[in-house]
Design an enzyme around this catalytic site. Structure first.
Site, mmCIF file in Angstrom:
data_model
loop_
_atom_site.group_PDB
_atom_site.id
_atom_site.type_symbol
_atom_site.label_atom_id
_atom_site.label_comp_id
_atom_site.label_asym_id
_atom_site.label_seq_id
_atom_site.Cartn_x
_atom_site.Cartn_y
_atom_site.Cartn_z
ATOM 1 N N TYR D 118 0.797 -1.313 -0.315
ATOM 2 C CA TYR D 118 -0.136 -0.457 0.217
ATOM 3 C C TYR D 118 1.026 1.369 0.094
ATOM 4 O O TYR D 118 1.789 1.327 0.534
ATOM 5 C CB TYR D 118 -1.160 -0.167 1.247
ATOM 6 C CG TYR D 118 -0.161 0.047 2.079
ATOM 7 C CD1 TYR D 118 0.294 -1.167 3.069
ATOM 8 C CD2 TYR D 118 0.093 1.326 3.600
ATOM 9 C CE1 TYR D 118 0.530 -1.023 4.396
ATOM 10 C CE2 TYR D 118 0.547 1.247 4.766
ATOM 11 C CZ TYR D 118 0.940 0.142 4.844
ATOM 12 O OH TYR D 118 1.740 0.230 6.464
ATOM 13 N N MET D 120 1.032 5.266 1.182
ATOM 14 C CA MET D 120 0.842 6.644 1.711
ATOM 15 C C MET D 120 1.575 7.370 2.406
ATOM 16 O O MET D 120 2.688 8.045 1.436
ATOM 17 C CB MET D 120 1.407 5.974 3.326
ATOM 18 C CG MET D 120 2.652 5.278 3.672
ATOM 19 S SD MET D 120 3.017 5.517 4.912
ATOM 20 C CE MET D 120 2.653 7.079 5.672
ATOM 21 N N LYS D 122 1.485 12.250 4.495
ATOM 22 C CA LYS D 122 1.775 12.091 5.978
ATOM 23 C C LYS D 122 0.445 13.380 5.209
ATOM 24 O O LYS D 122 1.217 14.248 5.076
ATOM 25 C CB LYS D 122 3.266 12.599 6.177
ATOM 26 C CG LYS D 122 4.310 11.566 6.951
ATOM 27 C CD LYS D 122 3.251 10.396 7.653
ATOM 28 C CE LYS D 122 4.993 10.098 8.770
ATOM 29 N NZ LYS D 122 3.577 8.396 8.416
ATOM 30 N N GLN D 158 9.434 -5.617 6.447
ATOM 31 C CA GLN D 158 8.613 -4.486 5.643
ATOM 32 C C GLN D 158 9.747 -4.187 4.695
ATOM 33 O O GLN D 158 10.884 -3.289 5.356
ATOM 34 C CB GLN D 158 8.136 -3.774 6.942
ATOM 35 C CG GLN D 158 8.717 -2.511 7.891
ATOM 36 C CD GLN D 158 8.283 -1.880 8.045
ATOM 37 O OE1 GLN D 158 7.165 -1.457 8.440
ATOM 38 N NE2 GLN D 158 8.513 -1.034 8.922
#
Lengths: 219, 219, 219, 219, 219
Positions: D118, D120, D122, D158
């Site tokens: 996914y 992302m 901020k 990750q």
């Protein structure tokens, strides 16, 4: 179905589909014009659509027929906007000739080949809710806005049509200008007016060049 | 599957697909009507869809059959809205005849050819959260809203149906009006009511003209 | 790939594509069931999809096979939702039988033909950020929410599955109810709970009727 | 075009198109690997895509070739994400071995079949603007975030890659985990960290199972 | 239709359609160049599009012709951006040579193969409304922003073009850089400037490698 006051205005944004029949497209334009419907045509820049047909008329029946005939002629209608002409509630006391120009405009104007259409609404977010402002505040802001626009008189002709309840936004704005820079200058300049800066919400911009429908490059 | 109180309402927004079979479309309408399902049809302006079929019935089985038969008849269903009739919680003490009109409306009304459908919700954003307001505040705002609407009595008929948990928004609004200007006037005017100005969130507007399904131009 | 605790849950929303092979669809259902995978089927109302297949199983391999077999059978998968069963962190001390019901539900329930699925998240906007609230505040709000839901006991069965990191929202909600009005009533009523009113964000609603997969109208 | 430090990373999300040629797909993977490009493959659950190919390499030329060869092999690329490996500005003083792992990761890890990607960013909204926070505040929040993540050490691997200016979001997150529950647990747990709770904005989640490209079910 | 000052700039993002005719694509490029129109070409990474053609010219007629000829050559135009060159209102007193570079840029620069285009606007939300800031505040923020950018001089060439009223955002940003990491570094670094951190709103990012149109891999 007819309008009792003013015109209905339908912008259709189109692409050539398979089996496009240019002769049928031109015939559809001719039929619409034969029923007291104005047809403005524009070629557009970019991927969203190749052409815009803007129709204005008292009667909606030719509008239904025109969009149907376009589809039958192999045209894909990929965008549209439905609105009606109106006299702004903030300028009700215009002289009769100007009122008539607002309700029954004759388009396109001479010498303004650049075409631009976009829809807009007034925001209703917390802290910037146009519809919770007083009539006087709104009128004052619209007066400032109109004044900014008049600085471009002669370089641009604009038609603002009402669409609350009719389409995604609350108004449609159609501009005819001398060139693309004038379009940019007028929209950019007016964005600093409080009515736009704080309350304006804008949809897609459809931009190109006005063309006589008979000269439109089809296929 | 059946409703024990009120009707289920399904708006289907449609385009002609390849191999459209007009006779089968009309047969599907006839079959739905033969099972106590009302079918209202409208031709729409613009690119989103050519037709709307609005179905109302106690039983959902004919709704499943109808949408299936449309697809088999070469119709592309490109939009839809599912809702149910209801008596507003803010107006529970209506006289029996009016309650019946809300739960079991008979459509379309006479002499109101302009058709408009849009879904709406009440906002839950910080600073404008309808669901955190007290019942009394909400009832007062809805009362003001109803009063604004009644100024258009005779010019417009509206049906508000409930869809929380059933579709993207919380209510569906179907309007039948004298002409497009009335649609614009009523939706624009009511937007200044606090219930709409501060809390109203609106989806797409589907606008056109009511047509007898047998006269609908198909293909 | 397997779950060590609980079930993986896959909702597939589907349309008939060209060359749909109903026999192959039914065979895919049978093969999934033969591998300890539950398959719930529903016919849906509206344009978004014709059917929903909801699969639940410890092993994900049959889920991969099923979606692949659907595609090979001419089915277009137009929507989906991936989640896993869980015991809510706010209700960890349930009796073993109830814990088992949450982690290993048996579906569909009897006498609840109305089907509804929607995904939801808790908001993280400024002024309404669920994830900045204390555990106790969140537990209290969820307790109030659960209490509102229990008023509908017997009329509706709900399954809430976890999907943070797995799909667009943080939870999936699957409802089985007596009829569409119950679906509307329960979702509308719970929207006034603070957990929903202030923090609930909802995705698409997929609504229809539970059908035995063998009776599903295909093609 | 080459990277002077670190790797370019391209995630391609794909469906079988008409005339899919599985042999050509496998040949494209082999050619990419022959040019020092790592290729990780995964089968995905749900409607968005059937497969993910994740490519990592110093040179972008094999990436251009690979996506072109996929298209020629009848694959439809329906989603993608472009990013580059980086050493976080909040952890510059890592030991050389760890720095190398960040800039030149070797994937996929052993025994972690669950795959999740996914993107992302901020947030920069009023009241929660990451980019207006001081470096120290940001470093502290990232430190807390890293600590939460380390609680899952051994269960999940990750890779966070940078994409500001390269794609829709500012980072891409690729997870390899023991099973889907671990994916959910780690993403859900970390959402309560201030860095995520207040500032995290997430895109689509693409989830499935790592598969050797040679075993990928194609067609 | 012509520009009286500066150039019109059209970015076209394209995919190969059925029946792509590479020879016709190259011929369209040649014809555009023969009419004083610059054509920059790039191959793109990811699913959004395979190629970008960026056209710059005083006259819009070749732009209309080029997009039409692409379509006739079997190219699908899936994205686009229309803008015009301008001298920033915050830097009007540049030396004539620099003014000319802004209004009449010569592209692409040497030794900068990485290509990136994205559109951007200045926000008008409550609490961060660029258009309600004074000219001096805006000029100061833009000055800081320009200074941050100049730290990348030699590694990146940027062209900022105006599009208020012409397309979805208010400016288009085209970057030519040494490699992808430079693109990421410059956009990431500038995001901390107040002009971006607080007021920047960004659209899609289209990223790839500059290619001589004659070397573009077509088909």
């Amino acid at each position: 179905m007819q309008m009792t006051n003013g015109l209905s205005v339908l912008h259709l944004f189109c692409n050539a589909g398979r089996g496009l029949q240019p002769i049928e497209v031109r015939a559809a334009v001719a039929r619409a014009r034969a029923t007291d419907t104005q047809v403005v045509a524009a070629e557009l820049l970019g991927h969203k659509a190749e052409w815009c047909f803007m129709l204005l008329g008292v009667d909606q029946t030719p509008l239904f027929h025109f969009q149907r005939e376009l589809r039958h002629a192999g045209v894909e209608i990929v965008g549209s906007y439905l609105s009606i002409t109106e006299v702004s509630e903030y300028a009700p006391s215009l002289p009769p000739e100007m009122l008539k120009d607002r309700l029954y405009p004759i388009l396109p104007p001479e010498g303004k080949p650049a075409f631009c259409f976009y829809p807009m609404s007034k925001s209703r977010v917390v802290g910037a809710n146009w519809y919770l402002e007083s009539f006087d505040r709104r009128r004052d802001m619209m007066y400032e806005h109109g004044k900014s626009g008049r600085a471009f008189a002669g370089k641009v002709v604009q038609l603002i049509t009402a669409s609350t309840g009719l389409d995604t936004h609350e108004w449609g704005v159609t501009l005819f200008a001398q060139d693309l820079k004038v379009v940019k200058d007028v929209v950019y300049t007016l964005r600093f007016d409080e009515a736009s800066a704080k309350f304006g919400e804008f949809g897609d911009f459809w931009v190109g060049e006005v063309v006589d429908p008979d000269d439109l490059l089809l296929g």
